[in-house]
Write a protein that holds these residues in place. Sequence first.
Motif, short mmCIF file in Angstrom:
data_model
loop_
_atom_site.label_atom_id
_atom_site.label_comp_id
_atom_site.label_asym_id
_atom_site.label_seq_id
_atom_site.Cartn_x
_atom_site.Cartn_y
_atom_site.Cartn_z
N THR A 77 0.98 -1.09 0.52
CA THR A 77 -0.26 -0.17 0.09
C THR A 77 0.95 1.49 -0.10
O THR A 77 0.07 2.35 -0.24
CB THR A 77 -0.92 -0.32 0.94
N LEU A 78 1.94 1.44 0.81
CA LEU A 78 2.98 3.07 0.62
C LEU A 78 3.69 2.41 -0.13
O LEU A 78 3.29 4.38 -0.60
CB LEU A 78 3.90 2.25 1.65
N GLY A 81 1.47 4.09 -2.64
CA GLY A 81 0.49 4.96 -2.64
C GLY A 81 1.79 6.24 -2.79
O GLY A 81 1.58 7.33 -3.79
N PHE A 207 -1.99 11.04 -1.46
CA PHE A 207 -1.75 9.98 -0.68
C PHE A 207 -3.38 9.04 -0.14
O PHE A 207 -3.73 7.87 0.02
CB PHE A 207 -1.17 9.93 0.65
N THR A 208 -4.44 10.42 0.79
CA THR A 208 -5.25 9.51 1.48
C THR A 208 -6.32 8.52 -0.16
O THR A 208 -6.38 7.35 0.41
CB THR A 208 -6.41 10.62 1.75
N SER A 210 -4.96 7.52 -2.28
CA SER A 210 -4.75 6.25 -3.23
C SER A 210 -4.78 4.90 -2.39
O SER A 210 -5.34 4.24 -2.44
CB SER A 210 -3.23 6.18 -3.47
N TYR A 211 -4.66 5.56 -0.91
CA TYR A 211 -4.70 4.57 0.33
C TYR A 211 -6.21 4.02 0.24
O TYR A 211 -6.25 3.04 1.01
CB TYR A 211 -4.43 5.54 1.72
N ASN A 212 -7.24 4.94 0.28
CA ASN A 212 -8.54 4.39 0.07
C ASN A 212 -9.02 3.41 -1.36
O ASN A 212 -9.71 3.24 -1.30
CB ASN A 212 -9.35 5.96 1.00
N THR A 227 -3.35 -4.01 -1.78
CA THR A 227 -3.45 -3.26 -0.95
C THR A 227 -4.36 -3.50 0.56
O THR A 227 -5.60 -5.01 -0.06
CB THR A 227 -4.42 -2.43 -1.68
N MET A 251 -6.37 -0.66 9.10
CA MET A 251 -6.51 0.67 8.22
C MET A 251 -7.03 1.68 8.77
O MET A 251 -6.65 2.76 7.57
CB MET A 251 -7.10 -0.20 7.16
N SER A 255 -6.08 6.60 8.45
CA SER A 255 -6.87 7.68 8.08
C SER A 255 -7.34 8.88 9.19
O SER A 255 -7.69 10.46 8.53
CB SER A 255 -8.09 6.85 7.58
#
Lengths: 278, 308
Positions: A77-78, A81, A207-208, A210-212, A227, A251, A255
């Motif tokens: 994920t990182l 991201g 980033f948020t 991509s993270y979500n 991810t 997770m 956030s």
Amino acid sequence: MTLMKAYLRGLWEGKFILGYTLLLSLTLFIAAPFLMIALRSVGKGWFGRLWLPPQLTLDWYRWAVEVGNIPEVMKNTLIIGAIAVIVSTVIGIFAGWAFGRRQMPGKEVLMAIILLPRMIPPITYALGVAKIFYTLELVDTYLGVAMAHVSVCAPYAILVLSATFEGLDERVLEAAGVCGANTIKRFIYVVLPLILPGILASMIFSFTHSYNEFTLTLLTYGPNTVTLPIRTYLAVGDGYWEITSAMAVIMVVPSLLILAMIQRRAKPEKLVGGFKGV
Amino acid sequence: MGAGNDPPPPFAAAVQRDGMTAFWRTHQSTLVTVFLLLPALAGFFGLFFYPMLLTVILSFRPEGHEVGWTLENYTRFLADPDGRWVILLTFILALGSTALSVLLSVPLSLILREKVRGHQFYRLMILVPLVIPGLIGALGLLLFWGSRGWFNLFLLQFMPFVQRPVAVNYTIHGLTMFYVWLYFPYTCVTTMSALESLDRSIEEAGAVSGANRWQVLRYIVLPLITPGILAGSVLTFMAAFGAFSVPLIAGGNYRPLAVEIYKQISIPIPARWSAASAIAMIMGLLQVAFLTLYMRFVRRGGGTGGPR
């Protein structure tokens, strides 16, 4: 606690009773799902009509880390991201500078076209992206998944950064020039401090996102690029609610940290424009 | 670049370089702009335009073929009662949750405008559904409203007439409520900012003129913030219309368009890309058409102020 106190005070004063009831039920409405997830992730033997789990355990987290392979998933994920943030910020800086500071014919139209992906449900172009990535063999690579995320992140980066650059005052630059700063000095000491908050905001937004991001990841992921949202989705499919809850807690904490971090700086209206991978 | 159109004279290289320099001098500004826009345009065409084009082409191809044209993918979906139900369901969910979001947001922002104790906390609270993944929200909601969740525990223990758990999960009203939970912040935040930018002296003028609080609210405040509410509700509608992760895990038998598209490429073997593309096109067109109508309605006179 302050909440309860405020509620009691409101009752005492006889004012805003309706208001506080509404606010309290809203708080419950929003917070209850998180409470349930948190309790479920540490509860053991919680069956039947019980308000709270009878035993507490951290086993589910151990399971999530060992079976769900969370460290590996977190790494994916990182990395994804980071790539998505870098690419979309570069796109955003270039295009934002063009939209914010340069004259060009048909600027509004061009901007509307470039921001079009925000108007269309992601799943519609996710299909095409997946199809193309299959032929290019980009599916199940970090670059491929990250590029899919860029299609969502970049419009927001462009939006945020063009607003930032537009707000940059020409007179400040001229003043610096008059005071004898050359181009490089002017950039480092004047321009950069002024635009850095905007760039940071755009990076956090990206980033948020991509993270979500779920839709595009689901269509382009593979065994090596699972991810966090995908891992949670797969766990839901397996039906182990406790382990899924543990993963959800893992997770959701970043956030909420990001929200706590940016809430003082960014205006909520700006947030509405960003976020959410749906 | 463009200067090489003349027939090449002797010493072509030198002249061409001069031409290039001249071209650069005259068009410097345009070229820099184009250069700055290049990454964005590349991203747009590679990651949005070309995929969309591919989807359009694919939706007209016979299933599993690379050649030939057909309308069958569209007609099959639209002629199928199930297909039409999917479209209707998507609209019911999106419009229902949008309407409920507006109903929730207006009183909420009216209260929070008064700077009640802890109003900053509530403001932060409203933002929470925006930053967390929809998947997690859906998971928590399923747990809370499920037959063993706190909602049903409360009903069973404190409401004497409730004998069996009330079904919320995997029903259409439950799904609408989940949508509201996830997407009402869009409406709420825009409504709040519209309210905050409202000039209080207008209301005072109304009150001085003899309007009571309800009349001030009904005839002064609400018409003035309507554009803000409508702008926010567009965002909620768009999010709800395109919602994918939530109905995927919390929808049960209710599958809106986005999930239907995904089912076409995930369940059958081989995957039915053409059918999925056709549904995706229908979905995209419906959303664009609806948004255009909505925007026109908003511009026409959704409020006295009108959007800026």
